[in-house]
Design a protein around this motif. Structure first.
Motif, PDB file in Angstrom:
ATOM      1  N   SER A 139     -16.182 -13.130  -2.976  1.00 56.27           N
ATOM      2  CA  SER A 139     -15.502 -12.387  -4.033  1.00 56.27           C
ATOM      3  C   SER A 139     -14.530 -11.376  -3.440  1.00 56.27           C
ATOM      4  O   SER A 139     -14.933 -10.503  -2.663  1.00 56.27           O
ATOM      5  N   TYR A 140     -13.266 -11.490  -3.803  1.00 55.73           N
ATOM      6  CA  TYR A 140     -12.267 -10.522  -3.352  1.00 55.73           C
ATOM      7  C   TYR A 140     -12.612  -9.122  -3.837  1.00 55.73           C
ATOM      8  O   TYR A 140     -12.476  -8.134  -3.109  1.00 55.73           O
ATOM      9  N   THR A 141     -13.089  -9.031  -5.085  1.00 53.43           N
ATOM     10  CA  THR A 141     -13.446  -7.733  -5.644  1.00 53.43           C
ATOM     11  C   THR A 141     -14.560  -7.080  -4.837  1.00 53.43           C
ATOM     12  O   THR A 141     -14.479  -5.898  -4.476  1.00 53.43           O
ATOM     13  N   ALA A 142     -15.617  -7.845  -4.550  1.00 51.92           N
ATOM     14  CA  ALA A 142     -16.738  -7.308  -3.767  1.00 51.92           C
ATOM     15  C   ALA A 142     -16.277  -6.910  -2.373  1.00 51.92           C
ATOM     16  O   ALA A 142     -16.686  -5.870  -1.836  1.00 51.92           O
ATOM     17  N   ARG A 143     -15.420  -7.729  -1.779  1.00 51.21           N
ATOM     18  CA  ARG A 143     -14.922  -7.416  -0.436  1.00 51.21           C
ATOM     19  C   ARG A 143     -14.092  -6.135  -0.442  1.00 51.21           C
ATOM     20  O   ARG A 143     -14.235  -5.284   0.444  1.00 51.21           O
ATOM     21  N   LEU A 144     -13.232  -5.992  -1.448  1.00 52.53           N
ATOM     22  CA  LEU A 144     -12.395  -4.806  -1.531  1.00 52.53           C
ATOM     23  C   LEU A 144     -13.239  -3.550  -1.715  1.00 52.53           C
ATOM     24  O   LEU A 144     -13.000  -2.521  -1.062  1.00 52.53           O
ATOM     25  N   LEU A 145     -14.249  -3.625  -2.574  1.00 48.85           N
ATOM     26  CA  LEU A 145     -15.131  -2.478  -2.771  1.00 48.85           C
ATOM     27  C   LEU A 145     -15.913  -2.142  -1.506  1.00 48.85           C
ATOM     28  O   LEU A 145     -16.139  -0.966  -1.195  1.00 48.85           O
ATOM     29  N   SER A 146     -16.291  -3.172  -0.764  1.00 48.97           N
ATOM     30  CA  SER A 146     -17.048  -2.933   0.473  1.00 48.97           C
ATOM     31  C   SER A 146     -16.198  -2.283   1.555  1.00 48.97           C
ATOM     32  O   SER A 146     -16.723  -1.625   2.459  1.00 48.97           O
ATOM     33  N   GLU A 147     -14.884  -2.438   1.454  1.00 45.33           N
ATOM     34  CA  GLU A 147     -13.989  -1.859   2.459  1.00 45.33           C
ATOM     35  C   GLU A 147     -13.733  -0.376   2.243  1.00 45.33           C
ATOM     36  O   GLU A 147     -13.152   0.281   3.103  1.00 45.33           O
ATOM     37  N   GLY A 148     -14.143   0.129   1.095  1.00 42.69           N
ATOM     38  CA  GLY A 148     -14.094   1.571   0.888  1.00 42.69           C
ATOM     39  C   GLY A 148     -12.894   2.059   0.107  1.00 42.69           C
ATOM     40  O   GLY A 148     -11.921   1.330  -0.128  1.00 42.69           O
ATOM     41  N   ILE A 149     -12.971   3.319  -0.287  1.00 42.41           N
ATOM     42  CA  ILE A 149     -11.979   3.907  -1.175  1.00 42.41           C
ATOM     43  C   ILE A 149     -10.597   3.974  -0.551  1.00 42.41           C
ATOM     44  O   ILE A 149      -9.578   3.823  -1.250  1.00 42.41           O
ATOM     45  N   ALA A 150     -10.506   4.185   0.763  1.00 41.51           N
ATOM     46  CA  ALA A 150      -9.190   4.275   1.401  1.00 41.51           C
ATOM     47  C   ALA A 150      -8.435   2.951   1.289  1.00 41.51           C
ATOM     48  O   ALA A 150      -7.226   2.932   0.999  1.00 41.51           O
ATOM     49  N   ARG A 151      -9.144   1.856   1.482  1.00 40.71           N
ATOM     50  CA  ARG A 151      -8.509   0.538   1.376  1.00 40.71           C
ATOM     51  C   ARG A 151      -8.105   0.252  -0.064  1.00 40.71           C
ATOM     52  O   ARG A 151      -7.027  -0.287  -0.325  1.00 40.71           O
ATOM     53  N   ILE A 152      -8.978   0.622  -1.000  1.00 38.50           N
ATOM     54  CA  ILE A 152      -8.650   0.415  -2.413  1.00 38.50           C
ATOM     55  C   ILE A 152      -7.424   1.231  -2.797  1.00 38.50           C
ATOM     56  O   ILE A 152      -6.514   0.737  -3.472  1.00 38.50           O
ATOM     57  N   ALA A 153      -7.375   2.475  -2.349  1.00 42.41           N
ATOM     58  CA  ALA A 153      -6.222   3.334  -2.641  1.00 42.41           C
ATOM     59  C   ALA A 153      -4.945   2.755  -2.049  1.00 42.41           C
ATOM     60  O   ALA A 153      -3.871   2.814  -2.665  1.00 42.41           O
ATOM     61  N   GLN A 154      -5.062   2.179  -0.857  1.00 41.51           N
ATOM     62  CA  GLN A 154      -3.904   1.539  -0.237  1.00 41.51           C
ATOM     63  C   GLN A 154      -3.388   0.392  -1.097  1.00 41.51           C
ATOM     64  O   GLN A 154      -2.175   0.249  -1.306  1.00 41.51           O
ATOM     65  N   LYS A 155      -4.305  -0.412  -1.599  1.00 44.27           N
ATOM     66  CA  LYS A 155      -3.905  -1.546  -2.437  1.00 44.27           C
ATOM     67  C   LYS A 155      -3.248  -1.080  -3.742  1.00 44.27           C
ATOM     68  O   LYS A 155      -2.275  -1.672  -4.197  1.00 44.27           O
ATOM     69  N   VAL A 156      -3.782  -0.003  -4.326  1.00 44.79           N
ATOM     70  CA  VAL A 156      -3.167   0.540  -5.539  1.00 44.79           C
ATOM     71  C   VAL A 156      -1.743   0.986  -5.245  1.00 44.79           C
ATOM     72  O   VAL A 156      -0.814   0.722  -6.014  1.00 44.79           O
TER      73      VAL A 156
END
Length: 210
Positions: A139-156
């Motif tokens: 799951s891309y969603t699960a992987r993204l969440l596992s990578e942490g808030i900094a990675r999620i913020a980068q994607k946003v």
């Protein structure tokens, strides 16, 4: 009362048109954020008082001839947000936050409808929440969440730039596609930070309706 305050008070309840249907009043339950109709039940004065007192929607069961709290056996309660009477005082509109499926068939609503329009964002939040528990390898969603808030913020940030670029280089369809990508990643960010679209909507309403 839990999870918000009802517009109606016990004193208001006493002035309802209870006599029209032999002491019962139909109650339409609506999702507090999406506006989706979840179910219809009946209340007598005791059930309405219990609803206002407990903060959980309680009905009068005509088959069991007693009051019953929605979810008393399944655990799928309806957390009360507000109660409003119609203009004649002979019907109630209840806004609630469902704690699980409302229908005994396991669906969100007792009616064969899905939340539409902007309210579908609530369903998107549910999808993200479900996928958060999936295998990160699948799951891309699960992987993204596992990578942490900094990675999620980068994607946003990246998706925000894509929307801006699409606004000046692509047609409306292209802008829609990029905006959808941004909204999805924002929803993942909300999940990671522990708040949701209703909180965002509340902030917008406070700014623009005040």
């Amino acid at each position: 009362m839990r999870d918000g305050s009802a517009a109606m008070t016990p004193r208001d309840a006493s002035s309802l048109a209870w006599d029209k249907m032999g002491g019962l009043i139909p109650a339409v339950v609506q999702h507090a954020w999406t506006g989706q109709v979840l179910m219809v039940g009946y209340m007598n004065a005791e059930a309405l008082d219990a609803t206002l007192e407990s903060g959980f929607v309680t009905f009068y069961s005509r088959s069991k001839e007693r009051i019953w709290r929605k979810g008393e056996t399944s655990g799928n309660r309806l957390s009360l947000v507000s109660v409003q009477a119609d203009c004649d005082g002979d019907a109630l509109l209840i806004a609630a936050r469902p704690e699980g499926p409302t229908c005994h068939l396991g669906t969100g609503s007792c009616f064969a409808t899905e939340a539409g329009g902007i309210a579908w964002l609530d369903r998107l939040s549910g999808i993200v929440r479900e996928r958060a528990a999936a295998d990160a390898g699948e799951s891309y969603t699960a992987r993204l969440l596992s990578e942490g808030i900094a990675r999620i913020a980068q994607k946003v940030g990246e998706e925000g730039v894509e929307v801006a670029l699409a606004a000046v280089t692509r047609d409306a369809e292209g802008c829609v596609e990029e905006t959808a990508d941004l909204i999805y990643h924002l929803t993942v960010l909300l999940e990671a930070r522990g708040f949701g679209w209703p909180d965002v909507v509340a902030a917008l309403r406070e700014r623009h309706e005040g």
